[in-house]
Motif scaffolding. Structure first.
Motif, short mmCIF file in Angstrom:
data_model
loop_
_atom_site.label_atom_id
_atom_site.label_comp_id
_atom_site.label_asym_id
_atom_site.label_seq_id
_atom_site.Cartn_x
_atom_site.Cartn_y
_atom_site.Cartn_z
N HIS A 101 14.36 9.55 -6.66
CA HIS A 101 13.29 9.37 -7.64
C HIS A 101 12.33 8.26 -7.24
N ALA A 102 12.36 7.88 -5.97
CA ALA A 102 11.54 6.76 -5.51
C ALA A 102 10.06 7.06 -5.63
N GLY A 103 9.25 6.01 -5.67
CA GLY A 103 7.80 6.16 -5.67
C GLY A 103 7.28 6.35 -4.26
N GLY A 104 5.94 6.41 -4.14
CA GLY A 104 5.31 6.67 -2.84
C GLY A 104 4.74 5.42 -2.19
N ASP A 105 3.68 5.62 -1.42
CA ASP A 105 3.11 4.52 -0.63
C ASP A 105 2.61 3.36 -1.48
N LYS A 106 2.16 3.66 -2.70
CA LYS A 106 1.61 2.59 -3.54
C LYS A 106 2.66 1.55 -3.92
N VAL A 107 3.92 1.96 -3.83
CA VAL A 107 5.00 1.03 -4.17
C VAL A 107 5.84 0.74 -2.93
N ARG A 108 5.16 0.67 -1.80
CA ARG A 108 5.83 0.27 -0.56
C ARG A 108 5.65 -1.23 -0.42
N ALA A 109 6.73 -1.99 -0.48
CA ALA A 109 6.65 -3.45 -0.45
C ALA A 109 6.80 -3.96 0.98
N PRO A 110 6.11 -5.06 1.29
CA PRO A 110 6.30 -5.65 2.62
C PRO A 110 7.74 -6.13 2.78
N THR A 154 8.33 -6.27 -6.99
CA THR A 154 7.22 -7.06 -7.57
C THR A 154 6.21 -7.44 -6.49
N ALA A 155 6.39 -6.97 -5.26
CA ALA A 155 5.45 -7.31 -4.18
C ALA A 155 4.69 -6.07 -3.71
N THR A 156 4.83 -4.97 -4.43
CA THR A 156 4.13 -3.75 -4.00
C THR A 156 2.66 -3.85 -4.40
N PRO A 157 1.79 -3.13 -3.66
CA PRO A 157 0.37 -3.13 -4.01
C PRO A 157 0.15 -2.72 -5.47
N LYS A 186 1.19 -5.57 -7.91
CA LYS A 186 0.24 -6.69 -7.85
C LYS A 186 -1.07 -6.34 -8.55
N ARG A 187 -1.53 -5.12 -8.34
CA ARG A 187 -2.78 -4.71 -8.97
C ARG A 187 -2.63 -4.70 -10.49
N LYS A 188 -1.49 -4.19 -10.96
CA LYS A 188 -1.29 -4.11 -12.41
C LYS A 188 -1.16 -5.49 -13.05
N HIS A 189 -0.79 -6.50 -12.26
CA HIS A 189 -0.54 -7.81 -12.84
C HIS A 189 -1.49 -8.87 -12.31
N HIS A 190 -2.61 -8.43 -11.70
CA HIS A 190 -3.47 -9.41 -11.01
C HIS A 190 -4.04 -10.45 -11.95
N GLU A 191 -4.15 -10.11 -13.22
CA GLU A 191 -4.76 -11.06 -14.15
C GLU A 191 -3.76 -12.04 -14.76
N VAL A 192 -2.48 -11.89 -14.40
CA VAL A 192 -1.46 -12.80 -14.97
C VAL A 192 -1.51 -14.14 -14.23
N PRO A 193 -1.79 -15.23 -14.95
CA PRO A 193 -1.89 -16.53 -14.27
C PRO A 193 -0.52 -17.06 -13.83
N ASP A 194 -0.54 -17.91 -12.78
CA ASP A 194 0.70 -18.47 -12.23
C ASP A 194 1.57 -19.11 -13.29
N LYS A 195 0.94 -19.81 -14.23
CA LYS A 195 1.74 -20.54 -15.22
C LYS A 195 2.60 -19.59 -16.07
N ASP A 196 2.13 -18.38 -16.25
CA ASP A 196 2.93 -17.42 -17.00
C ASP A 196 4.14 -16.94 -16.19
N ASP A 245 -8.36 -1.94 -18.31
CA ASP A 245 -7.26 -1.68 -17.39
C ASP A 245 -7.80 -0.81 -16.27
N ASP A 246 -8.04 -1.44 -15.14
CA ASP A 246 -8.68 -0.71 -14.04
C ASP A 246 -7.65 -0.11 -13.08
N ASN A 247 -6.43 0.04 -13.55
CA ASN A 247 -5.36 0.57 -12.70
C ASN A 247 -5.14 -0.27 -11.47
#
Lengths: 134, 196
Positions: B116-125, B136-139, B142-152, B194-196
């Motif tokens: 049930h794995a995802g595809g290339d979009k969830v390929r982590a380094p 949590t390192a997949t493209p 990161k895109r879905k959480h780009h607006e979350v500040p470090d302090k959170d 939400d720009d995906n």
């Protein structure tokens, strides 16, 4: 009386699986006494094991890192923050009632915290501490 | 979405009462187009809002029991197959914890995750420190959480970006709607595109 065979099966299955913390402690103690004649579990040694800082794992230096200082209270996984139910059977009767489960968690957590497998003696002491003496 | 009117009609499809009207209303070509749209919709889960990330029903019992013992049993679509194999191949080095399993359970969980794995979009380094890849390192993550500040991320209530339930209040049920988010400061997420 039609349901009785089913009921009987359920009861029998339950009785086969249900071990007590004392059963588990005795099992580990029996193993320990094969290596160390006259071994008897000691709650005090178990307490020391529970509280000692082994300094091996950065995030889990001791049992208390995740299980908390008081095993009758719940703990919190030090990496994921997931709540952990109390280790002491008095507060959580499910604990140490399944030998395979106890083996699994001793296996994982001893390697992580102590950097090695726990001995059967240590496991018996640990349960002695959690079930009885302070 | 692009064709709101088609969507409304398709919702009607679920009700047998409307089926007759529905068939009369559309030409073959339109029906073919609607079928395509419907197929597209079914393939959307990760591409669009990803409001729902439920665990497939055929998960082996060990999946919840073992993975879920220490953290949320993560939806398999959050990492690609290569990533899951790497995770499951090094359970003794599980992000700072020993998560070893007996081989039958390990194998059952790996097979399920890979299936049930995802595809290339969830390929982590692959991290240089020898740890398995992180979901949590997949493209995508990161895109879905780009607006979350470090302090959170560093907040004591969060601790790890893999702690989904810290903000996604219904993560345990597989629901990740924006309106269910409570940030570490106790406030709901502010409305944003939400720009995906």
């Amino acid at each position: 009386m039609r349901t009785s065979p089913i009921l009987l099966t359920i009861l029998m299955t339950a009785s086969v699986q249900a071990a007590t913390p004392t059963d588990l402690m005795k099992g580990y103690a029996a193993e320990a006494s094969r290596q160390q004649a006259g071994f008897t579990p000691a709650a005090k040694r178990g307490a020391d094991l529970y509280q000692r800082n082994f300094g091996i794992s950065a995030k889990m230096p001791s049992c208390t890192s995740c299980h908390g200082d008081d095993p009758t209270q719940g703990g919190r996984h030090s990496v994921t923050t997931k709540a952990i139910k109390p280790l002491a059977p008095a507060a959580n009767p499910e604990r140490f009632t399944d030998r395979a489960k106890a083996d699994k968690w001793f296996g994982r957590n001893c390697k992580e915290v102590l950097g090695r497998d726990c001995t059967a003696a240590e496991k018996a002491d640990f349960i002695a501490f959690l079930t009885g003496g302070r | 979405m692009r064709h709101p009117s088609s969507l409304i009609v398709m919702r009607g499809l679920a009700s047998p009462r409307n089926r007759k009207d529905f068939t009369r209303m559309f030409t073959h070509r339109q029906r073919a187009r609607n079928a395509c749209l419907f197929a597209l919709l079914l393939s959307l889960p990760l591409a669009a809002g990803a409001d729902k990330l439920v665990i497939p029903a055929n998960a082996p019992p060990a999946f919840q029991a073992e993975c879920g013992a220490c953290h949320l049993a993560f939806p398999p679509t959050l990492l690609d197959a290569r990533g899951w194999r790497a995770v499951m191949g090094r359970l003794d080095r599980h992000y700072g914890d020993n998560a070893s399993l007996d081989e039958p359970a390990r194998r059952a969980i790996e097979d399920f995750l890979v299936r049930h794995a995802g595809g290339d979009k969830v390929r982590a380094p692959v991290p240089a420190n020898g740890e398995p890849p992180r979901l949590t390192a997949t493209p995508w993550f990161k895109r879905k959480h780009h607006e979350v500040p470090d302090k959170d991320w560093q907040d004591a209530k969060v601790k790890s970006p893999a702690n989904c339930g810290a903000c996604h209040t219904r993560a345990a049920e597989g629901s990740y709607r924006e309106r269910e988010i409570i940030m570490p400061n106790g406030r709901p997420l502010e409305e944003e595109d939400d720009d995906n």
